[in-house]
Design a protein around this motif. Sequence first.
Motif, PDB file in Angstrom:
ATOM      1  N   PHE A 116      -4.827   2.570  -7.092  1.00  0.00           N
ATOM      2  CA  PHE A 116      -5.733   1.595  -6.485  1.00  0.00           C
ATOM      3  C   PHE A 116      -7.030   1.427  -7.277  1.00  0.00           C
ATOM      4  O   PHE A 116      -7.848   0.573  -6.943  1.00  0.00           O
ATOM      5  CB  PHE A 116      -6.035   1.993  -5.039  1.00  0.00           C
ATOM      6  CG  PHE A 116      -4.811   2.022  -4.163  1.00  0.00           C
ATOM      7  CD1 PHE A 116      -4.166   0.836  -3.823  1.00  0.00           C
ATOM      8  CD2 PHE A 116      -4.272   3.218  -3.719  1.00  0.00           C
ATOM      9  CE1 PHE A 116      -3.019   0.849  -3.031  1.00  0.00           C
ATOM     10  CE2 PHE A 116      -3.124   3.240  -2.930  1.00  0.00           C
ATOM     11  CZ  PHE A 116      -2.498   2.048  -2.594  1.00  0.00           C
ATOM     12  N   TYR A 117      -7.189   2.244  -8.314  1.00  0.00           N
ATOM     13  CA  TYR A 117      -8.363   2.103  -9.190  1.00  0.00           C
ATOM     14  C   TYR A 117      -7.967   1.806 -10.634  1.00  0.00           C
ATOM     15  O   TYR A 117      -8.750   2.013 -11.544  1.00  0.00           O
ATOM     16  CB  TYR A 117      -9.245   3.348  -9.091  1.00  0.00           C
ATOM     17  CG  TYR A 117     -10.006   3.379  -7.791  1.00  0.00           C
ATOM     18  CD1 TYR A 117     -11.221   2.719  -7.657  1.00  0.00           C
ATOM     19  CD2 TYR A 117      -9.472   4.015  -6.672  1.00  0.00           C
ATOM     20  CE1 TYR A 117     -11.900   2.699  -6.445  1.00  0.00           C
ATOM     21  CE2 TYR A 117     -10.147   4.001  -5.457  1.00  0.00           C
ATOM     22  CZ  TYR A 117     -11.361   3.338  -5.358  1.00  0.00           C
ATOM     23  OH  TYR A 117     -12.022   3.312  -4.150  1.00  0.00           O
ATOM     24  N   LYS A 118      -6.743   1.289 -10.801  1.00  0.00           N
ATOM     25  CA  LYS A 118      -6.316   0.856 -12.137  1.00  0.00           C
ATOM     26  C   LYS A 118      -7.196  -0.306 -12.591  1.00  0.00           C
ATOM     27  O   LYS A 118      -7.473  -1.226 -11.828  1.00  0.00           O
ATOM     28  CB  LYS A 118      -4.847   0.414 -12.125  1.00  0.00           C
ATOM     29  CG  LYS A 118      -3.874   1.563 -12.298  1.00  0.00           C
ATOM     30  CD  LYS A 118      -2.458   1.075 -12.558  1.00  0.00           C
ATOM     31  CE  LYS A 118      -1.561   2.255 -12.904  1.00  0.00           C
ATOM     32  NZ  LYS A 118      -0.167   1.844 -13.162  1.00  0.00           N
ATOM     33  N   GLY A 119      -7.598  -0.235 -13.852  1.00  0.00           N
ATOM     34  CA  GLY A 119      -8.430  -1.304 -14.395  1.00  0.00           C
ATOM     35  C   GLY A 119      -9.885  -1.221 -13.975  1.00  0.00           C
ATOM     36  O   GLY A 119     -10.643  -2.156 -14.213  1.00  0.00           O
ATOM     37  N   LEU A 120     -10.299  -0.077 -13.369  1.00  0.00           N
ATOM     38  CA  LEU A 120     -11.681   0.025 -12.887  1.00  0.00           C
ATOM     39  C   LEU A 120     -12.688   0.025 -14.041  1.00  0.00           C
ATOM     40  O   LEU A 120     -13.726  -0.637 -13.950  1.00  0.00           O
ATOM     41  CB  LEU A 120     -11.859   1.285 -12.038  1.00  0.00           C
ATOM     42  CG  LEU A 120     -13.279   1.512 -11.481  1.00  0.00           C
ATOM     43  CD1 LEU A 120     -13.683   0.367 -10.558  1.00  0.00           C
ATOM     44  CD2 LEU A 120     -13.368   2.850 -10.746  1.00  0.00           C
TER      45      LEU A 120
ATOM     46  N   GLY B 211      -0.106  -2.426 -14.663  1.00  0.00           N
ATOM     47  CA  GLY B 211       0.630  -1.341 -15.295  1.00  0.00           C
ATOM     48  C   GLY B 211       1.475  -0.594 -14.274  1.00  0.00           C
ATOM     49  O   GLY B 211       1.021  -0.302 -13.177  1.00  0.00           O
ATOM     50  N   GLY B 212       2.752  -0.288 -14.615  1.00  0.00           N
ATOM     51  CA  GLY B 212       3.673   0.343 -13.681  1.00  0.00           C
ATOM     52  C   GLY B 212       4.363  -0.648 -12.775  1.00  0.00           C
ATOM     53  O   GLY B 212       5.121  -0.283 -11.884  1.00  0.00           O
TER      54      GLY B 212
ATOM     55  N   VAL C 154       0.834  -1.207   0.000  1.00  0.00           N
ATOM     56  CA  VAL C 154       0.000   0.000   0.000  1.00  0.00           C
ATOM     57  C   VAL C 154       0.867   1.255   0.000  1.00  0.00           C
ATOM     58  O   VAL C 154       0.656   2.175  -0.804  1.00  0.00           O
ATOM     59  CB  VAL C 154      -0.949   0.004   1.225  1.00  0.00           C
ATOM     60  CG1 VAL C 154      -1.671   1.343   1.339  1.00  0.00           C
ATOM     61  CG2 VAL C 154      -1.953  -1.136   1.124  1.00  0.00           C
ATOM     62  N   VAL C 155       1.862   1.293   0.881  1.00  0.00           N
ATOM     63  CA  VAL C 155       2.733   2.472   1.006  1.00  0.00           C
ATOM     64  C   VAL C 155       3.544   2.678  -0.269  1.00  0.00           C
ATOM     65  O   VAL C 155       3.626   3.795  -0.802  1.00  0.00           O
ATOM     66  CB  VAL C 155       3.666   2.330   2.228  1.00  0.00           C
ATOM     67  CG1 VAL C 155       4.709   3.440   2.235  1.00  0.00           C
ATOM     68  CG2 VAL C 155       2.866   2.345   3.515  1.00  0.00           C
ATOM     69  N   THR C 156       4.151   1.601  -0.791  1.00  0.00           N
ATOM     70  CA  THR C 156       4.988   1.705  -1.989  1.00  0.00           C
ATOM     71  C   THR C 156       4.178   2.138  -3.208  1.00  0.00           C
ATOM     72  O   THR C 156       4.594   3.015  -3.972  1.00  0.00           O
ATOM     73  CB  THR C 156       5.673   0.352  -2.281  1.00  0.00           C
ATOM     74  OG1 THR C 156       6.443  -0.041  -1.143  1.00  0.00           O
ATOM     75  CG2 THR C 156       6.586   0.454  -3.495  1.00  0.00           C
ATOM     76  N   MET C 157       3.022   1.524  -3.396  1.00  0.00           N
ATOM     77  CA  MET C 157       2.192   1.860  -4.550  1.00  0.00           C
ATOM     78  C   MET C 157       1.704   3.304  -4.468  1.00  0.00           C
ATOM     79  O   MET C 157       1.706   4.031  -5.466  1.00  0.00           O
ATOM     80  CB  MET C 157       1.004   0.893  -4.633  1.00  0.00           C
ATOM     81  CG  MET C 157       1.397  -0.506  -5.072  1.00  0.00           C
ATOM     82  SD  MET C 157       0.092  -1.735  -4.796  1.00  0.00           S
ATOM     83  CE  MET C 157      -1.171  -1.163  -5.930  1.00  0.00           C
ATOM     84  N   TYR C 158       1.293   3.738  -3.285  1.00  0.00           N
ATOM     85  CA  TYR C 158       0.813   5.108  -3.115  1.00  0.00           C
ATOM     86  C   TYR C 158       1.934   6.113  -3.370  1.00  0.00           C
ATOM     87  O   TYR C 158       1.738   7.137  -4.037  1.00  0.00           O
ATOM     88  CB  TYR C 158       0.266   5.281  -1.700  1.00  0.00           C
ATOM     89  CG  TYR C 158      -0.334   6.652  -1.445  1.00  0.00           C
ATOM     90  CD1 TYR C 158      -1.657   6.926  -1.784  1.00  0.00           C
ATOM     91  CD2 TYR C 158       0.424   7.668  -0.873  1.00  0.00           C
ATOM     92  CE1 TYR C 158      -2.215   8.178  -1.567  1.00  0.00           C
ATOM     93  CE2 TYR C 158      -0.109   8.929  -0.645  1.00  0.00           C
ATOM     94  CZ  TYR C 158      -1.427   9.177  -0.998  1.00  0.00           C
ATOM     95  OH  TYR C 158      -1.963  10.423  -0.787  1.00  0.00           O
ATOM     96  N   ARG C 159       3.130   5.801  -2.853  1.00  0.00           N
ATOM     97  CA  ARG C 159       4.255   6.720  -2.962  1.00  0.00           C
ATOM     98  C   ARG C 159       4.777   6.813  -4.397  1.00  0.00           C
ATOM     99  O   ARG C 159       5.130   7.893  -4.868  1.00  0.00           O
ATOM    100  CB  ARG C 159       5.379   6.254  -2.029  1.00  0.00           C
ATOM    101  CG  ARG C 159       6.538   7.254  -1.913  1.00  0.00           C
ATOM    102  CD  ARG C 159       7.596   6.719  -0.969  1.00  0.00           C
ATOM    103  NE  ARG C 159       7.089   6.573   0.394  1.00  0.00           N
ATOM    104  CZ  ARG C 159       7.482   5.624   1.241  1.00  0.00           C
ATOM    105  NH1 ARG C 159       8.353   4.721   0.861  1.00  0.00           N
ATOM    106  NH2 ARG C 159       6.984   5.573   2.456  1.00  0.00           N
ATOM    107  N   THR C 160       4.844   5.680  -5.100  1.00  0.00           N
ATOM    108  CA  THR C 160       5.446   5.662  -6.436  1.00  0.00           C
ATOM    109  C   THR C 160       4.459   5.907  -7.575  1.00  0.00           C
ATOM    110  O   THR C 160       4.851   6.391  -8.642  1.00  0.00           O
ATOM    111  CB  THR C 160       6.157   4.319  -6.690  1.00  0.00           C
ATOM    112  OG1 THR C 160       5.199   3.248  -6.552  1.00  0.00           O
ATOM    113  CG2 THR C 160       7.300   4.116  -5.712  1.00  0.00           C
ATOM    114  N   GLU C 161       3.166   5.582  -7.357  1.00  0.00           N
ATOM    115  CA  GLU C 161       2.213   5.677  -8.460  1.00  0.00           C
ATOM    116  C   GLU C 161       1.010   6.565  -8.172  1.00  0.00           C
ATOM    117  O   GLU C 161       0.186   6.803  -9.062  1.00  0.00           O
ATOM    118  CB  GLU C 161       1.725   4.273  -8.853  1.00  0.00           C
ATOM    119  CG  GLU C 161       2.855   3.336  -9.272  1.00  0.00           C
ATOM    120  CD  GLU C 161       2.359   1.927  -9.531  1.00  0.00           C
ATOM    121  OE1 GLU C 161       1.542   1.754 -10.455  1.00  0.00           O
ATOM    122  OE2 GLU C 161       2.788   1.010  -8.810  1.00  0.00           O
TER     123      GLU C 161
END
Length: 318
Positions: free
Chosen positions: A174-178, A247-248, A162-169
């Motif tokens: 968290f809504y990729k592919g929605l 993605g990413g 959660v922390v890494t994805m939020y910080r880098t992307e």
Amino acid sequence: MVGYDPQADGRNISSSEVAVAGSVSGLVTRVMISPLDVIKIRFQLQIERLSRSDPGAKYHGILQAARQILLEEGPTAFWKGHIPAQLLSIGYGAVQFLSFELLTELVHRASKYDARDFSVHFVCGGLSASTATLAVHPVDVLRTRFAAQGEPKVYKTLRDAVVTMYRTEGPLVFYKGLNPTLIAIFPYAGFQFSFYNALKHVHEWVMPAEGRKNENLKNLLCGSGAGVISKALTYPLDLFKKRLQVGGFEQARASFGQVRSYKGLVDCARQVLREEGPRGFFKGLSPSLLKAALSTGFVFFWYELFCNLFHHMKKADS
């Protein structure tokens, strides 16, 4: 009966009991089908053909993939991302079944339509699943990332992810592919609920009276049939969703073969068609159909079982 049944008012249970039954059915089913889900995701994300004739293909069959994952990553790999997957299943099951019950009851009370009709179950099933998807989609993205990563792991724990994805992307990760998820989930869930109800009617019509005694087996078989039909009709959108969700995340996919970046749903569809051909839209279909048969069958099986249990407990108390 899944959904509001105006002819069975005495059997209806409370909203909280519906939510609990939906949650528990999702939890138990997820434990059982997680290995197939991991294999399905690996197939969907592989650019190379799922064939022995392609020298670059890491996976080319269900048994071969299972052996390869077991050899390289150990048995725990089949439950990668299991914590976010369980959070997904519990939350999704509760919201979906509760929404479906409320929507079918609303149709019965506010319109002239029969709440048990195929079309009503299709629309209410699609809307309930879309509501559940909006509620739990971030957890679905986390589950996909965990299932997709190889060794060494990019994310060590759920908190780290959660922390890494939020910080880098950024938060939108968290809504990729929605978009493809919502486009896919509406018809998929709609068909699940409507075909489940329709197959139960077919079962009652085909089976002799003495063969109708085992309700649990009927629920399992009709749920499995509904799952296979629904998945086959909507599968390509599920593949696009998985491709967009990672993605990413390309660096963690390097050991599995080629990786691609997509700008959106249409670009993903174009690239898959151009590079992998029409068959590319159906990569991972075999484990997906097997998973759909088991997961949908068991979800309806456990849901109906717990609803009946709650009903009998109420009856005993009264």
